[in-house]
Scaffold this motif. Sequence first.
Motif, PDB file in Angstrom:
ATOM      1  N   LYS A  58       0.843  -1.194   0.000  1.00  0.00           N
ATOM      2  CA  LYS A  58       0.000   0.000   0.000  1.00  0.00           C
ATOM      3  C   LYS A  58       0.877   1.242   0.000  1.00  0.00           C
ATOM      4  O   LYS A  58       1.910   1.300   0.679  1.00  0.00           O
ATOM      5  N   GLY A  59       0.435   2.229  -0.767  1.00  0.00           N
ATOM      6  CA  GLY A  59       1.204   3.447  -0.870  1.00  0.00           C
ATOM      7  C   GLY A  59       0.403   4.666  -0.500  1.00  0.00           C
ATOM      8  O   GLY A  59      -0.634   4.585   0.153  1.00  0.00           O
ATOM      9  N   ILE A  60       0.888   5.811  -0.961  1.00  0.00           N
ATOM     10  CA  ILE A  60       0.209   7.064  -0.652  1.00  0.00           C
ATOM     11  C   ILE A  60      -0.963   7.294  -1.591  1.00  0.00           C
ATOM     12  O   ILE A  60      -1.066   6.647  -2.639  1.00  0.00           O
ATOM     13  N   ASN A  61      -1.849   8.183  -1.200  1.00  0.00           N
ATOM     14  CA  ASN A  61      -2.980   8.609  -2.040  1.00  0.00           C
ATOM     15  C   ASN A  61      -3.908   7.472  -2.433  1.00  0.00           C
ATOM     16  O   ASN A  61      -4.580   7.554  -3.460  1.00  0.00           O
ATOM     17  N   GLY A  62      -3.974   6.410  -1.618  1.00  0.00           N
ATOM     18  CA  GLY A  62      -4.915   5.326  -1.868  1.00  0.00           C
ATOM     19  C   GLY A  62      -4.484   4.304  -2.898  1.00  0.00           C
ATOM     20  O   GLY A  62      -5.250   3.416  -3.263  1.00  0.00           O
ATOM     21  N   PHE A  63      -3.267   4.408  -3.386  1.00  0.00           N
ATOM     22  CA  PHE A  63      -2.763   3.448  -4.368  1.00  0.00           C
ATOM     23  C   PHE A  63      -2.211   2.192  -3.690  1.00  0.00           C
ATOM     24  O   PHE A  63      -1.733   2.249  -2.559  1.00  0.00           O
ATOM     25  N   GLU A  64      -2.293   1.084  -4.402  1.00  0.00           N
ATOM     26  CA  GLU A  64      -1.684  -0.157  -3.962  1.00  0.00           C
ATOM     27  C   GLU A  64      -1.173  -0.923  -5.175  1.00  0.00           C
ATOM     28  O   GLU A  64      -1.593  -0.660  -6.310  1.00  0.00           O
ATOM     29  N   ALA A  65      -0.257  -1.850  -4.932  1.00  0.00           N
ATOM     30  CA  ALA A  65       0.286  -2.671  -6.018  1.00  0.00           C
ATOM     31  C   ALA A  65       0.550  -4.063  -5.479  1.00  0.00           C
ATOM     32  O   ALA A  65       0.805  -4.246  -4.294  1.00  0.00           O
ATOM     33  N   GLU A  66       0.495  -5.028  -6.390  1.00  0.00           N
ATOM     34  CA  GLU A  66       0.735  -6.410  -6.004  1.00  0.00           C
ATOM     35  C   GLU A  66       1.884  -6.993  -6.802  1.00  0.00           C
ATOM     36  O   GLU A  66       1.879  -6.960  -8.037  1.00  0.00           O
ATOM     37  N   PHE A  67       2.863  -7.513  -6.082  1.00  0.00           N
ATOM     38  CA  PHE A  67       4.012  -8.171  -6.693  1.00  0.00           C
ATOM     39  C   PHE A  67       3.634  -9.611  -7.009  1.00  0.00           C
ATOM     40  O   PHE A  67       3.234 -10.369  -6.119  1.00  0.00           O
ATOM     41  N   ASN A  68       3.730  -9.982  -8.284  1.00  0.00           N
ATOM     42  CA  ASN A  68       3.425 -11.336  -8.707  1.00  0.00           C
ATOM     43  C   ASN A  68       4.670 -11.902  -9.373  1.00  0.00           C
ATOM     44  O   ASN A  68       4.971 -11.604 -10.532  1.00  0.00           O
ATOM     45  N   LYS A  69       5.382 -12.737  -8.618  1.00  0.00           N
ATOM     46  CA  LYS A  69       6.667 -13.238  -9.106  1.00  0.00           C
ATOM     47  C   LYS A  69       6.502 -14.162 -10.309  1.00  0.00           C
ATOM     48  O   LYS A  69       7.283 -14.103 -11.271  1.00  0.00           O
ATOM     49  N   SER A  70       5.471 -14.998 -10.288  1.00  0.00           N
ATOM     50  CA  SER A  70       5.295 -15.962 -11.380  1.00  0.00           C
ATOM     51  C   SER A  70       4.952 -15.269 -12.693  1.00  0.00           C
ATOM     52  O   SER A  70       5.336 -15.732 -13.767  1.00  0.00           O
ATOM     53  N   GLN A  71       4.248 -14.153 -12.592  1.00  0.00           N
ATOM     54  CA  GLN A  71       3.894 -13.411 -13.796  1.00  0.00           C
ATOM     55  C   GLN A  71       4.820 -12.220 -14.032  1.00  0.00           C
ATOM     56  O   GLN A  71       4.606 -11.462 -14.981  1.00  0.00           O
ATOM     57  N   THR A  72       5.819 -12.076 -13.211  1.00  0.00           N
ATOM     58  CA  THR A  72       6.776 -10.948 -13.271  1.00  0.00           C
ATOM     59  C   THR A  72       6.052  -9.629 -13.483  1.00  0.00           C
ATOM     60  O   THR A  72       6.363  -8.852 -14.396  1.00  0.00           O
ATOM     61  N   SER A  73       5.055  -9.386 -12.625  1.00  0.00           N
ATOM     62  CA  SER A  73       4.260  -8.170 -12.759  1.00  0.00           C
ATOM     63  C   SER A  73       4.203  -7.412 -11.436  1.00  0.00           C
ATOM     64  O   SER A  73       4.416  -7.960 -10.364  1.00  0.00           O
ATOM     65  N   PHE A  74       3.887  -6.132 -11.567  1.00  0.00           N
ATOM     66  CA  PHE A  74       3.757  -5.248 -10.395  1.00  0.00           C
ATOM     67  C   PHE A  74       2.749  -4.167 -10.787  1.00  0.00           C
ATOM     68  O   PHE A  74       3.076  -3.003 -10.954  1.00  0.00           O
ATOM     69  N   HIS A  75       1.490  -4.562 -10.926  1.00  0.00           N
ATOM     70  CA  HIS A  75       0.451  -3.656 -11.394  1.00  0.00           C
ATOM     71  C   HIS A  75      -0.004  -2.713 -10.282  1.00  0.00           C
ATOM     72  O   HIS A  75      -0.155  -3.125  -9.132  1.00  0.00           O
ATOM     73  N   LEU A  76      -0.276  -1.495 -10.654  1.00  0.00           N
ATOM     74  CA  LEU A  76      -0.713  -0.452  -9.717  1.00  0.00           C
ATOM     75  C   LEU A  76      -2.221  -0.310  -9.815  1.00  0.00           C
ATOM     76  O   LEU A  76      -2.776  -0.263 -10.922  1.00  0.00           O
ATOM     77  N   ARG A  77      -2.893  -0.178  -8.659  1.00  0.00           N
ATOM     78  CA  ARG A  77      -4.348  -0.092  -8.659  1.00  0.00           C
ATOM     79  C   ARG A  77      -4.819   1.002  -7.699  1.00  0.00           C
ATOM     80  O   ARG A  77      -4.148   1.318  -6.719  1.00  0.00           O
ATOM     81  N   LYS A  78      -5.993   1.547  -8.044  1.00  0.00           N
ATOM     82  CA  LYS A  78      -6.685   2.438  -7.131  1.00  0.00           C
ATOM     83  C   LYS A  78      -8.176   2.213  -7.335  1.00  0.00           C
ATOM     84  O   LYS A  78      -8.653   2.218  -8.468  1.00  0.00           O
ATOM     85  N   PRO A  79      -8.933   2.004  -6.253  1.00  0.00           N
ATOM     86  CA  PRO A  79     -10.348   1.649  -6.410  1.00  0.00           C
ATOM     87  C   PRO A  79     -11.223   2.788  -6.906  1.00  0.00           C
ATOM     88  O   PRO A  79     -12.278   2.540  -7.508  1.00  0.00           O
ATOM     89  N   SER A  80     -10.802   4.034  -6.662  1.00  0.00           N
ATOM     90  CA  SER A  80     -11.620   5.166  -7.059  1.00  0.00           C
ATOM     91  C   SER A  80     -10.692   6.368  -7.289  1.00  0.00           C
ATOM     92  O   SER A  80     -10.092   6.876  -6.344  1.00  0.00           O
ATOM     93  N   VAL A  81     -10.600   6.809  -8.540  1.00  0.00           N
ATOM     94  CA  VAL A  81      -9.639   7.884  -8.852  1.00  0.00           C
ATOM     95  C   VAL A  81     -10.294   9.252  -8.767  1.00  0.00           C
ATOM     96  O   VAL A  81     -11.511   9.407  -8.889  1.00  0.00           O
ATOM     97  N   HIS A  82      -9.439  10.250  -8.558  1.00  0.00           N
ATOM     98  CA  HIS A  82      -9.871  11.646  -8.511  1.00  0.00           C
ATOM     99  C   HIS A  82      -9.217  12.408  -9.651  1.00  0.00           C
ATOM    100  O   HIS A  82      -8.190  11.983 -10.199  1.00  0.00           O
ATOM    101  N   ILE A  83      -9.794  13.546  -9.968  1.00  0.00           N
ATOM    102  CA  ILE A  83      -9.214  14.409 -10.997  1.00  0.00           C
ATOM    103  C   ILE A  83      -7.747  14.693 -10.687  1.00  0.00           C
ATOM    104  O   ILE A  83      -6.898  14.733 -11.585  1.00  0.00           O
TER     105      ILE A  83
END
Lengths: 112, 114
Positions: A58-83
């Motif tokens: 979990k990061g600042i401003n409501g962002f989070e990311a998930e490390f997926n080693k098998s898929q070599t991914s680190f996608h960033l997500r936010k459930p509700s964005v603001h302008i």
Amino acid sequence: AQSVTQLDSQVPVFEEAPVELRCNYSSSVSVYLFWYVQYPNQGLQLLLKYLSGSTLVKGINGFEAEFNKSQTSFHLRKPSVHISDTAEYFCAVIGGTGKLIFGQGTTLQVKP
Amino acid sequence: SAVISQKPSRDICQRGTSLTIQCQVDSQVTMMFWYRQQPGQSLTLIATANQGSEATYESGFVIDKFPISRPNLTFSTLTVSNMSPEDSSIYLCSARDRVAGEQFFGPGTRLTVL
């Protein structure tokens, strides 16, 4: 060699909608992963980082990311964005070289 | 955390001249780096500034064009030599104290070459 690929150059989304910014990396060794944000005409700001431990970060401003080693991914997500989330987002990785290498960037455009 | 300052914040230079950018970190750091961000692009690593020895340059960057100094653990300079309009970019100083740690960035120097 290590590299970072951000799969979307631009992501348009309406305000209060969820968003996912995709990031894939390649490295032959363990990695440390980061997301930075750059608002228009401003410097870089660290959103979040994965160094070890829990794969959900979990990061600042409501962002989070998930490390997926098998898929070599680190996608960033936010459930509700603001302008105010409209900015350039950079995924970056430190791999075996010890250097921080950036992806190409994703422009998040939040529409009212 | 580390706070990084850069001077100048911006400059407009003539073709063929050189500009030296200064970077000051408010604490001693193990690693210092220089990046370039061309208009509308991502950040590209120019070199690692090594304290007391020659910098380590990335592919496509050479010492004659981008000489770097790092006399101590808190200060570094980057010179952009014999500038051309293609050198117009933001140049960012960066520092990190551990391999597995947050990397901090300065505010950048916005360079325009006419």
